[in-house]
Design a protein around this motif. Structure first.
Motif: not given
Length: 813
Positions: A359-363, A421-430
């Motif tokens: 896949v493309k893009g860091a996120k 920002e990374t924490w938001d990406l991977i799902g903060l509560p989970e």
């Protein structure tokens, strides 16, 4: 905690009446001279001082000099200044900027500090030495002058505790990252007594004038970026040892697929210097209380052993990696930490790594990598969770803002996403739930934030951005100079769009043409959008900006498309593409409204040709600009040659003026595929016209381009008339070709290089016409197209194109 939203708008006017017109740097080492060079880049005259040497060099003795001779006494700073234009790190935007730096010494020239508006200390990292320097500065500086330290970790407050209150109120830390020109991050560290207006002024000045990404840090060990970055590297080493990963495995799991640089973990340590890293880690170790944090910052035995052996990375010739030369070329070896022996580096692959690569893009890469469970994604998760928790735990201690922490890691360590920002990406509560299930202690404020119903640290609402700040959502500071195309697109400001480009409304009657294709390579989709944009602007707007927010502005035309068409023998299709390219550039040039291009970083080949039709170019200081098509066996055919000939003719309208020397220079520049090393150099190379400028802060280039459009519109814009160029003709072509033939005979170029050179000479001299002939733009475009098509049919050109696409570097055949 709650999800209350507050908003703050900052216009950024600065401290009234304050400016920095002259500076001084004390310490001429790598960092000191680099900072002086960057001040020179910004047009600020700078005094560079160092200590007086206590012994003569062999050269000085041979010349009969003594320790009292002025050349000897200022030798250290003078030597540093002389080395700047030759440095491999290119600290200067243009070599002649070195004249803005005056070398001296701290005994004979200290009194000259009275003329400086900003004095920067960059001496050895020892508190007592720094305190002594500041007492000396205090005795000569003028009242109101700003003084700062470039320390990487010593207490800012401790340095000046013996100085006056007025001195302390104008004192702060300014932690540049190495190399100062190229590293965006600047950590500003106010002291206890620093005047808030001084802090505000320095943030604005360093952002706008020096082009830095500024974050506010607190006076704690290693500040923000090095504190978190060092922690992350050390926990990575601990996970490596714990679960027996190799050097290559760690780097495969902690590089681009985790949103980190290609250098990942161990290549980064080799680049930084293992001895430097050990010093930074020990600085934190010595400064934090006993406990879990101190344990993490304990330098591993293996790193101490590497320093003892002198295996400190690239500057020592070997570190975690070692490059060796063999019969089949160079080979990269990696270190086995158990045996301390080197072995050939192994290529690492796994399901999670391949999922990220697909896949493309860091996120998308990070999510794909972490969601595919295997040995490597487990390593990444075990490291990442500790770094995220550590960043959260240090909020309030090292910085008040999560945005400053995120920016520090992006700008200082080249992470694609900051911790929050990374924490938001991977799902903060989970993710927090998983961390706690695995025994990690998550800071209470994070759990309180989630308990209040919040699922992210950052939030977009009604087209505006917000971030967590002390228990509520705070509006991200709005700077008029900072125009974000991404934000505008989220506000539904797209006027037109296709697969390769967007036309975006910037407001005030100005639109922006944004390239969005892979690498922003120019293909038919972008060309069609250019033509559509011209019609849209003509009908409904005051003018056009050509800019984008890609990693690079544009690396050229779509090489793969050209190669495929050539190999299939569809020459009519190739001819149509070239005509479309040329026609699109001419329509852009002929638009009855002002057009301003704002290139940044790599702007090559077709990217240059997309800028030259503009009325003005606003170069980012970091713009690497050049017509480099000969590197793939071709010549510029989108109007690049034509524009250079036109500019040369326009600069010298006198019919008696000899154009040959300038054409010779252009011929060499294009034939050798030379690109500028900065925006300033692009102008010096002849790509700049009257009104073209350079902006230090790349983030402000779109704003400056928009302002230039509006200024031309207010002044009553008059579109340019169809151009005519006086050419040097067949006699001039003979001169160019003779030079190329001599290079071939001397073995500097190949037969194919000579063929390309002859075709290029034919275009730049206007074809088979007498010297002094005045030709049209279309005449020159026809010459470009004919030469391009003939070269594209050559087998050796196609080999060069294939090699560039496969290897990313030119083939000389």
């Amino acid at each position: 905690m709650s999800n209350t939203i507050t908003k703050e708008v900052v216009s950024g006017s600065g401290v009234a009446g304050r400016n920095i017109t002259k500076a001084a740097v004390i310490g001429s080492g790598v960092m000191g001279s680099g900072i002086a060079a960057h001040l020179a880049n910004a047009g600020i005259p700078c005094l560079l001082l160092d200590i007086v040497p206590n012994s003569l060099t062999a050269e000085e003795e041979k010349a009969g000099l003594t320790l009292d001779h002025p050349k000897v006494r200022s030798r250290l700073a003078a030597k540093a200044v002389a080395a700047l234009p030759k440095s491999s790190t290119a600290p200067l935007y243009s070599a002649d900027f070195v004249s803005r730096i005056t070398p001296g010494n701290t005994e004979d020239h200290l009194s000259q500090l009275k003329d400086a508006d900003w004095i920067i200390e960059v001496v050895t990292e020892r508190l007592e030495i720094k305190k002594s320097i500041f007492k000396q500065i205090e005795g000569v500086r003028k009242e109101g002058a700003i003084v700062s330290t470039n320390t990487s970790g010593i207490s800012v407050n401790a340095m000046v505790e013996d100085c006056s209150e007025e001195f302390r109120s104008h004192f702060l830390g300014t932690h540049f990252f190495n190399p100062p020109r190229h590293m965006k991050l600047l950590e500003i560290i106010p002291g206890f007594d620093t005047d808030p207006d001084i802090t505000k002024f320095m943030v604005e000045f360093c952002t706008k004038r020096l082009g830095k990404g500024v974050v506010l840090a607190k006076d704690t060990p290693n500040f923000i970026s090095n504190r978190i970055g060092t922690y992350g590297l050390l926990v990575t080493l601990q996970e490596m040892v714990k679960n027996s990963y190799t050097v290559e495995e760690v780097d495969a799991a902690t590089g681009p697929i985790l949103g980190r640089p290609k250098s990942a973990t161990f290549r980064t340590l080799d680049l930084v210097g293992i001895d430097t890293f050990v010093h930074v880690a020990r600085n934190v170790y010595d400064s934090v209380p006993d406990g879990a944090e101190k344990d993490v910052f304990t330098v591993p035995d293996v790193m101490n052993e590497l320093v003892t052996r002198g295996w400190i990375g690239e500057k020592g010739g070997q570190g975690f990696y070692k490059k060796v030369k063999g019969d089949k070329g160079s080979q990269i070896l990696s270190l086995n930490l158990s045996t301390m022996e080197y072995h050939p580096s192994a290529k690492i692959s796994s399901a999670s790594i391949e999922a990220a690569k697909a896949v493309k893009g860091a996120k998308r890469k990070i999510k794909a990598f972490l969601s595919t469970q295997d040995r490597y994604s487990e390593l990444a998760w075990n490291v990442l969770k500790q770094v995220l928790v550590y960043a959260a735990d240090k909020l309030g201690e090292i910085a008040d803002s999560i945005q400053d922490i995120d920016n520090a890691m992006k700008w200082g360590f080249n992470w694609e996403l900051g911790p929050f920002e990374t924490w938001d990406l991977i799902g903060l509560p989970e993710s927090v739930q998983r961390m706690e299930a695995e025994g990690l202690t998550v800071p209470a404020w994070v759990k309180d934030w989630i308990a209040a119903g919040n699922k992210t640290f950052y939030q977009q609402k009604d087209g505006e951005a917000f971030h967590y700040f002390k228990g509520e959502y705070k509006g991200v500071e709005v700077q008029p100079e900072l125009i974000s195309l991404q934000t505008l697109k989220s506000q539904n400001r797209i006027i037109r769009s296709n697969t390769g480009a967007n036309l975006i409304d910037l407001g005030d009657g100005v639109a922006c043409l944004e390239f969005t294709s892979p690498n922003n390579a120019i293909g038919a989709d972008i060309l069609v959008m250019i033509q559509q944009s011209v019609e849209e602007i003509r009908a409904n707007y005051r003018g056009l900006v050509v800019a984008n927010e890609g990693r690079n502005f544009c690396v050229g035309a779509n090489l793969m498309l050209m190669l495929m068409e050539a190999q299939s023998g569809d020459w009519d299709e190739v001819d149509d593409i070239i005509r479309l390219f040329q026609g699109s550039m001419m329509k852009l040039k002929g638009l009855e409204k002002p057009v301003v291009a704002a290139p940044h970083r790599m702007t090559l080949g077709g990217g240059v040709e997309a800028c030259l039709p503009a009325d003005r170019i606003i170069f980012s200081a970091e713009t690497y600009f050049g017509l480099v098509e000969t590197g793939v066996g071709l010549i510029p055919a989108g109007g690049g040659c034509k524009e250079l000939v036109l500019m040369t003719s326009n600069r010298h309208p006198d019919a008696d003026h000899d154009l040959q020397p300038e054409i010779n220079r252009i011929f060499e520049m294009v034939a050798m595929a030379k690109a500028s090393t900065s925006g300033h150099e692009a102008i010096r190379m002849g790509y700049g016209r009257s009104g073209d400028t350079v902006v230090m802060n790349q983030d402000y280039r779109i704003y400056e381009a928009k302002q230039a459009v509006l200024a031309m519109d207010r002044a009553g814009y008059v579109p340019p008339q169809p151009g005519k160029a006086r050419v040097v003709g067949r006699d001039g072509r003979a001169v160019l070709q003779l030079g190329a033939i001599d290079m071939k005979r001397s073995g500097y170029i190949s037969d194919h290089d000579l063929l390309i050179a002859k075709k290029l000479a034919h275009i730049l001299t206007g074809g088979d016409v007498p010297a002094g002939t005045v030709v049209s733009e279309q005449h020159l475009l026809d010459l470009e197209r004919e030469a391009f098509l003939s070269l594209l049919g050559e087998a050796k050109t196609q080999q060069r194109m294939q090699h560039m696409l496969a290897k990313g570097k030119p083939l000389r055949n």
